[in-house]
Design a protein around this motif. Structure first.
Motif, PDB file in Angstrom:
ATOM      1  N   ARG A  52       0.882  -1.148   0.024  1.00 16.32           N
ATOM      2  CA  ARG A  52      -0.042  -0.046  -0.231  1.00 16.32           C
ATOM      3  C   ARG A  52       0.917   1.291  -0.648  1.00 16.32           C
ATOM      4  O   ARG A  52       0.360   2.407  -0.684  1.00 16.32           O
ATOM      5  N   ARG A  53       1.752   1.438   0.995  1.00 17.99           N
ATOM      6  CA  ARG A  53       3.096   2.330   0.713  1.00 17.99           C
ATOM      7  C   ARG A  53       3.854   2.370  -0.500  1.00 17.99           C
ATOM      8  O   ARG A  53       3.903   4.393  -0.694  1.00 17.99           O
ATOM      9  N   VAL A  54       3.826   1.550  -1.000  1.00 16.63           N
ATOM     10  CA  VAL A  54       4.597   1.637  -2.594  1.00 16.63           C
ATOM     11  C   VAL A  54       3.554   2.322  -3.787  1.00 16.63           C
ATOM     12  O   VAL A  54       3.818   3.457  -4.469  1.00 16.63           O
ATOM     13  N   ALA A  55       2.665   1.618  -3.428  1.00 17.39           N
ATOM     14  CA  ALA A  55       1.138   2.205  -4.270  1.00 17.39           C
ATOM     15  C   ALA A  55       1.280   3.676  -3.967  1.00 17.39           C
ATOM     16  O   ALA A  55       0.904   4.815  -4.854  1.00 17.39           O
ATOM     17  N   ASN A  56       1.447   4.073  -3.084  1.00 15.69           N
ATOM     18  CA  ASN A  56       1.199   5.684  -2.764  1.00 15.69           C
ATOM     19  C   ASN A  56       2.141   6.442  -2.666  1.00 15.69           C
ATOM     20  O   ASN A  56       2.422   7.840  -2.197  1.00 15.69           O
ATOM     21  N   GLY A  57       3.261   6.193  -2.971  1.00 12.27           N
ATOM     22  CA  GLY A  57       5.129   6.653  -3.691  1.00 12.27           C
ATOM     23  C   GLY A  57       5.933   6.455  -3.117  1.00 12.27           C
ATOM     24  O   GLY A  57       6.515   7.066  -2.963  1.00 12.27           O
ATOM     25  N   VAL A  58       5.943   5.899  -1.960  1.00  6.64           N
ATOM     26  CA  VAL A  58       6.791   5.413  -0.672  1.00  6.64           C
ATOM     27  C   VAL A  58       7.330   4.983  -0.816  1.00  6.64           C
ATOM     28  O   VAL A  58       7.425   4.163  -1.109  1.00  6.64           O
ATOM     29  N   ALA A  59       8.932   4.726  -1.542  1.00  8.79           N
ATOM     30  CA  ALA A  59       9.731   3.925  -1.324  1.00  8.79           C
ATOM     31  C   ALA A  59      10.131   2.935  -0.184  1.00  8.79           C
ATOM     32  O   ALA A  59       9.722   3.176   1.098  1.00  8.79           O
ATOM     33  N   SER A  60      10.220   1.400  -0.384  1.00 10.55           N
ATOM     34  CA  SER A  60      10.121   0.350   0.520  1.00 10.55           C
ATOM     35  C   SER A  60      12.017   0.198   0.580  1.00 10.55           C
ATOM     36  O   SER A  60      12.514   0.034  -0.291  1.00 10.55           O
ATOM     37  N   THR A  61      12.302   0.412   2.145  1.00 11.91           N
ATOM     38  CA  THR A  61      13.193   0.230   2.406  1.00 11.91           C
ATOM     39  C   THR A  61      13.232  -1.311   2.996  1.00 11.91           C
ATOM     40  O   THR A  61      14.744  -1.127   3.926  1.00 11.91           O
ATOM     41  N   SER A  62      12.742  -1.184   3.751  1.00 12.90           N
ATOM     42  CA  SER A  62      12.432  -2.448   4.884  1.00 12.90           C
ATOM     43  C   SER A  62      13.471  -3.917   4.291  1.00 12.90           C
ATOM     44  O   SER A  62      13.126  -4.516   2.827  1.00 12.90           O
ATOM     45  N   TRP A  63      13.315  -4.816   4.505  1.00 18.70           N
ATOM     46  CA  TRP A  63      14.229  -6.126   4.720  1.00 18.70           C
ATOM     47  C   TRP A  63      13.325  -6.885   3.986  1.00 18.70           C
ATOM     48  O   TRP A  63      11.794  -6.717   4.696  1.00 18.70           O
ATOM     49  N   PRO A  64      13.404  -7.392   2.986  1.00 15.18           N
ATOM     50  CA  PRO A  64      12.684  -9.060   2.243  1.00 15.18           C
ATOM     51  C   PRO A  64      12.320  -9.924   3.697  1.00 15.18           C
ATOM     52  O   PRO A  64      12.935 -10.385   4.096  1.00 15.18           O
ATOM     53  N   LEU A  65      11.094  -9.886   3.482  1.00  9.35           N
ATOM     54  CA  LEU A  65      10.363 -11.329   3.822  1.00  9.35           C
ATOM     55  C   LEU A  65      10.024 -12.497   3.527  1.00  9.35           C
ATOM     56  O   LEU A  65      10.159 -13.675   4.114  1.00  9.35           O
ATOM     57  N   LEU A  66      11.598 -12.394   2.485  1.00  9.79           N
ATOM     58  CA  LEU A  66      10.598 -13.799   1.163  1.00  9.79           C
ATOM     59  C   LEU A  66      11.344 -15.132   2.130  1.00  9.79           C
ATOM     60  O   LEU A  66      11.096 -16.567   1.931  1.00  9.79           O
ATOM     61  N   PRO A  67      12.486 -14.865   3.034  1.00  8.83           N
ATOM     62  CA  PRO A  67      13.049 -15.981   3.621  1.00  8.83           C
ATOM     63  C   PRO A  67      12.257 -16.365   4.616  1.00  8.83           C
ATOM     64  O   PRO A  67      12.518 -17.945   4.233  1.00  8.83           O
ATOM     65  N   MET A  68      11.990 -16.076   5.027  1.00  6.27           N
ATOM     66  CA  MET A  68      11.173 -16.584   6.438  1.00  6.27           C
ATOM     67  C   MET A  68       9.683 -16.708   5.216  1.00  6.27           C
ATOM     68  O   MET A  68       9.387 -18.426   6.456  1.00  6.27           O
ATOM     69  N   ILE A  69       9.734 -16.625   4.463  1.00  3.57           N
ATOM     70  CA  ILE A  69       8.066 -16.812   4.031  1.00  3.57           C
ATOM     71  C   ILE A  69       8.504 -18.236   3.400  1.00  3.57           C
ATOM     72  O   ILE A  69       7.750 -19.800   3.339  1.00  3.57           O
ATOM     73  N   PHE A  70       9.754 -18.984   2.750  1.00  5.28           N
ATOM     74  CA  PHE A  70       9.728 -19.750   1.961  1.00  5.28           C
ATOM     75  C   PHE A  70      10.000 -21.147   3.293  1.00  5.28           C
ATOM     76  O   PHE A  70      10.139 -22.276   3.113  1.00  5.28           O
ATOM     77  N   ILE A  71      11.111 -20.747   4.407  1.00  8.59           N
ATOM     78  CA  ILE A  71      11.063 -21.627   5.746  1.00  8.59           C
ATOM     79  C   ILE A  71       9.620 -21.932   6.056  1.00  8.59           C
ATOM     80  O   ILE A  71       9.589 -23.372   6.476  1.00  8.59           O
ATOM     81  N   SER A  72       8.373 -20.917   6.076  1.00  9.90           N
ATOM     82  CA  SER A  72       7.746 -21.473   6.528  1.00  9.90           C
ATOM     83  C   SER A  72       7.044 -22.192   5.757  1.00  9.90           C
ATOM     84  O   SER A  72       6.529 -23.016   5.810  1.00  9.90           O
TER      85      SER A  72
END
Length: 138
Positions: free
Chosen positions: A105-125
């Motif tokens: 939602r924040r990226v869609a509103n023009g705010v750059a994403s700077t947070s760390w990716p959740l992909l490793p946690m998603i794959f482990i889950s």
């Protein structure tokens, strides 16, 4: 006809819903990872992906939970230790979806994403969920 008679269908719909849900979560995670630090030109893609998330991924998550509850009821697994571990991982994955929805939602509103990716946690889950669902260790 008892609920147990529908077990194969409930299981199939649970798996289909889980695949759709997981695909959506991975797609958003991959997009957010590739869009890190870049607010130019990605808000339109984020808006489109956000519509997909609302129309497909979130309903799939709800269906995963609903069909999963149906499986637990038919299998009488409420006290199974593997189910408690699986539920913890499913909660982690559902929470990751919620976190990513906010970031999207924040990226869609023009705010750059700077947070760390959740992909490793998603794959482990996902790997943990799959192993626990198939093996059902005691």
């Amino acid at each position: 006809m008892s609920l147990a008679a529908f077990y194969p269908w409930i299981k199939a719909m649970h798996v289909v819903s889980a695949l759709v849900f997981f695909g959506g979560v991975v797609a958003v995670s991959a997009f957010l990872w590739s869009a890190r630090g870049n607010s130019a030109g990605v808000s339109g893609i984020a808006t489109t992906l956000r519509r997909w998330d609302h129309a497909v991924t979130t309903p799939a998550m709800i269906l995963v939970w609903a069909f999963g509850l149906g499986l637990v009821l038919t299998g009488h697994w409420f006290d199974a230790p593997w189910l408690k571990a699986k539920l913890f991982l499913v909660i982690v994955l559902s929470a990751a979806h919620g976190i990513q929805s906010g970031r999207l939602r924040r990226v869609a509103n023009g705010v750059a994403s700077t947070s760390w990716p959740l992909l490793p946690m998603i794959f482990i889950s996902l790997m943990g969920i799959a192993v626990l669902a198939v093996v059902k260790p005691s």
